[in-house]
Design a protein around this motif. Sequence first.
Motif, PDB file in Angstrom:
ATOM      1  N   ASN A  33       0.817  -1.219   0.000  1.00 18.81           N
ATOM      2  CA  ASN A  33       0.000   0.000   0.000  1.00 18.81           C
ATOM      3  C   ASN A  33       0.848   1.265   0.000  1.00 18.81           C
ATOM      4  O   ASN A  33       0.312   2.366  -0.067  1.00 18.81           O
ATOM      5  CB  ASN A  33      -0.904   0.025   1.240  1.00 18.81           C
ATOM      6  CG  ASN A  33      -1.975  -1.054   1.179  1.00 18.81           C
ATOM      7  OD1 ASN A  33      -2.122  -1.728   0.167  1.00 18.81           O
ATOM      8  ND2 ASN A  33      -2.712  -1.215   2.259  1.00 18.81           N
ATOM      9  N   THR A  34       2.170   1.113   0.076  1.00 18.01           N
ATOM     10  CA  THR A  34       3.078   2.251   0.214  1.00 18.01           C
ATOM     11  C   THR A  34       3.515   2.770  -1.150  1.00 18.01           C
ATOM     12  O   THR A  34       3.876   1.981  -2.038  1.00 18.01           O
ATOM     13  CB  THR A  34       4.326   1.860   1.026  1.00 18.01           C
ATOM     14  OG1 THR A  34       3.912   1.298   2.270  1.00 18.01           O
ATOM     15  CG2 THR A  34       5.207   3.079   1.278  1.00 18.01           C
ATOM     16  N   LEU A  35       3.475   4.101  -1.337  1.00 17.85           N
ATOM     17  CA  LEU A  35       3.938   4.742  -2.568  1.00 17.85           C
ATOM     18  C   LEU A  35       5.299   5.392  -2.348  1.00 17.85           C
ATOM     19  O   LEU A  35       5.560   5.962  -1.281  1.00 17.85           O
ATOM     20  CB  LEU A  35       2.941   5.805  -3.030  1.00 17.85           C
ATOM     21  CG  LEU A  35       1.527   5.353  -3.391  1.00 17.85           C
ATOM     22  CD1 LEU A  35       0.704   6.559  -3.820  1.00 17.85           C
ATOM     23  CD2 LEU A  35       1.538   4.298  -4.488  1.00 17.85           C
ATOM     24  N   SER A  36       6.159   5.328  -3.367  1.00 16.94           N
ATOM     25  CA  SER A  36       7.439   6.029  -3.321  1.00 16.94           C
ATOM     26  C   SER A  36       7.218   7.523  -3.545  1.00 16.94           C
ATOM     27  O   SER A  36       6.108   7.946  -3.926  1.00 16.94           O
ATOM     28  CB  SER A  36       8.383   5.482  -4.392  1.00 16.94           C
ATOM     29  OG  SER A  36       7.884   5.820  -5.685  1.00 16.94           O
ATOM     30  N   LEU A  37       8.240   8.330  -3.366  1.00 17.65           N
ATOM     31  CA  LEU A  37       8.124   9.772  -3.618  1.00 17.65           C
ATOM     32  C   LEU A  37       7.755  10.032  -5.071  1.00 17.65           C
ATOM     33  O   LEU A  37       6.946  10.918  -5.363  1.00 17.65           O
ATOM     34  CB  LEU A  37       9.439  10.481  -3.266  1.00 17.65           C
ATOM     35  CG  LEU A  37       9.762  10.619  -1.769  1.00 17.65           C
ATOM     36  CD1 LEU A  37      11.141  11.246  -1.579  1.00 17.65           C
ATOM     37  CD2 LEU A  37       8.697  11.475  -1.072  1.00 17.65           C
ATOM     38  N   ARG A  38       8.351   9.274  -5.978  1.00 16.89           N
ATOM     39  CA  ARG A  38       8.037   9.428  -7.412  1.00 16.89           C
ATOM     40  C   ARG A  38       6.573   9.120  -7.671  1.00 16.89           C
ATOM     41  O   ARG A  38       5.882   9.859  -8.390  1.00 16.89           O
ATOM     42  CB  ARG A  38       8.931   8.491  -8.224  1.00 16.89           C
ATOM     43  CG  ARG A  38       8.640   8.465  -9.723  1.00 16.89           C
ATOM     44  CD  ARG A  38       9.517   7.439 -10.405  1.00 16.89           C
ATOM     45  NE  ARG A  38       9.250   7.336 -11.827  1.00 16.89           N
ATOM     46  CZ  ARG A  38       9.843   6.457 -12.622  1.00 16.89           C
ATOM     47  NH1 ARG A  38      10.742   5.621 -12.126  1.00 16.89           N
ATOM     48  NH2 ARG A  38       9.547   6.417 -13.901  1.00 16.89           N
ATOM     49  N   GLN A  39       6.083   8.044  -7.091  1.00 19.81           N
ATOM     50  CA  GLN A  39       4.682   7.684  -7.273  1.00 19.81           C
ATOM     51  C   GLN A  39       3.752   8.735  -6.681  1.00 19.81           C
ATOM     52  O   GLN A  39       2.721   9.072  -7.267  1.00 19.81           O
ATOM     53  CB  GLN A  39       4.407   6.315  -6.641  1.00 19.81           C
ATOM     54  CG  GLN A  39       5.013   5.151  -7.403  1.00 19.81           C
ATOM     55  CD  GLN A  39       4.862   3.850  -6.648  1.00 19.81           C
ATOM     56  OE1 GLN A  39       5.207   3.751  -5.471  1.00 19.81           O
ATOM     57  NE2 GLN A  39       4.328   2.839  -7.311  1.00 19.81           N
ATOM     58  N   LYS A  40       4.105   9.267  -5.523  1.00 20.06           N
ATOM     59  CA  LYS A  40       3.294  10.304  -4.888  1.00 20.06           C
ATOM     60  C   LYS A  40       3.236  11.565  -5.748  1.00 20.06           C
ATOM     61  O   LYS A  40       2.183  12.200  -5.864  1.00 20.06           O
ATOM     62  CB  LYS A  40       3.854  10.634  -3.497  1.00 20.06           C
ATOM     63  CG  LYS A  40       3.608   9.544  -2.466  1.00 20.06           C
ATOM     64  CD  LYS A  40       4.236   9.906  -1.122  1.00 20.06           C
ATOM     65  CE  LYS A  40       4.010   8.801  -0.091  1.00 20.06           C
ATOM     66  NZ  LYS A  40       4.674   9.112   1.193  1.00 20.06           N
ATOM     67  N   ASP A  41       4.380  11.930  -6.364  1.00 20.04           N
ATOM     68  CA  ASP A  41       4.406  13.104  -7.248  1.00 20.04           C
ATOM     69  C   ASP A  41       3.502  12.900  -8.460  1.00 20.04           C
ATOM     70  O   ASP A  41       2.750  13.797  -8.853  1.00 20.04           O
ATOM     71  CB  ASP A  41       5.841  13.386  -7.712  1.00 20.04           C
ATOM     72  CG  ASP A  41       6.699  14.016  -6.628  1.00 20.04           C
ATOM     73  OD1 ASP A  41       6.129  14.495  -5.628  1.00 20.04           O
ATOM     74  OD2 ASP A  41       7.941  14.016  -6.781  1.00 20.04           O
TER      75      ASP A  41
END
Length: 282
Positions: A195-203
């Motif tokens: 369920n965790t997003l990386s910083l790139r995915q969040k952007d």
Amino acid sequence: MRKILIPTDFSENAINAINYAVALFKYDICEFYFMHAYQDDIYADEALLANESLERITMLIGKKSEEQLKNTLSLTAGRSHNPRHTYHIIASNNLLVDEANKIVDEQNIDIIVMGTRGKTNDRNLTFGSHTLQVLKYVQCPVLAIPENYRYTKPNHILFPTDYMIPYKRRELKLLCEIAVPYRAVIDMLYISKSNTLSLRQKDNKAFIEGELCKNNINFKIENSKHIINAIYKHIKENGTDLLVMVNTRHSFLEHFLFQSTIDELSLNLDIPFLALQNMRRN
């Protein structure tokens, strides 16, 4: 003004795609380009080639193509009566992909609409060979309409994503403008075991949210390692009217488009499918 290219082989599937496109964009000012690329037709009839010169065959097939396009335009305009729509026809002695790319560049086409299958209508395949060629090689969003699919308002749209792709503003704007007149709900579906997003995915997720700000969006997570099955399950359980995916290098869609057949992966689509090609265009 929206510019729409509709390749046609004059089959029932192609006519169905035209009817869907005219209905879908009924609220927009549109220019429709009906195109038939007939180079393959010239060499298809061996008996005719044996008895006629290539020049004469080309002339005859080109004339027939233009007549069929005029008839298609007349029938479409007669059914539509939409003063916000204008129509053009293009009969070309060219290959489908080459002519489509040419028109996309020259006319700055926003979207291509076509049937999932054409005259050959192989029921063992989700997409026919011509549709696959356009999906793979033409640098423009492609909306593929299944055989016999009758126009339904796109009230519920599914957009599976891994949030790894830096999306193109123009293509997200297209999706936004398709959805807005119908107050459609867009489900952004992230299929992952985490369920965790990386910083790139969040952007990338934040960019999507900003570009689709006029739309009602549900951000969903499906904990699964079977991407195709998760997509198919979501479509059936949520009354999805339109599936949207992005086709770019190393994307999931690119992977299954280059399989020997999409149906090996059991995605038997019976709803319209919009492929955002994520290409660099002005």
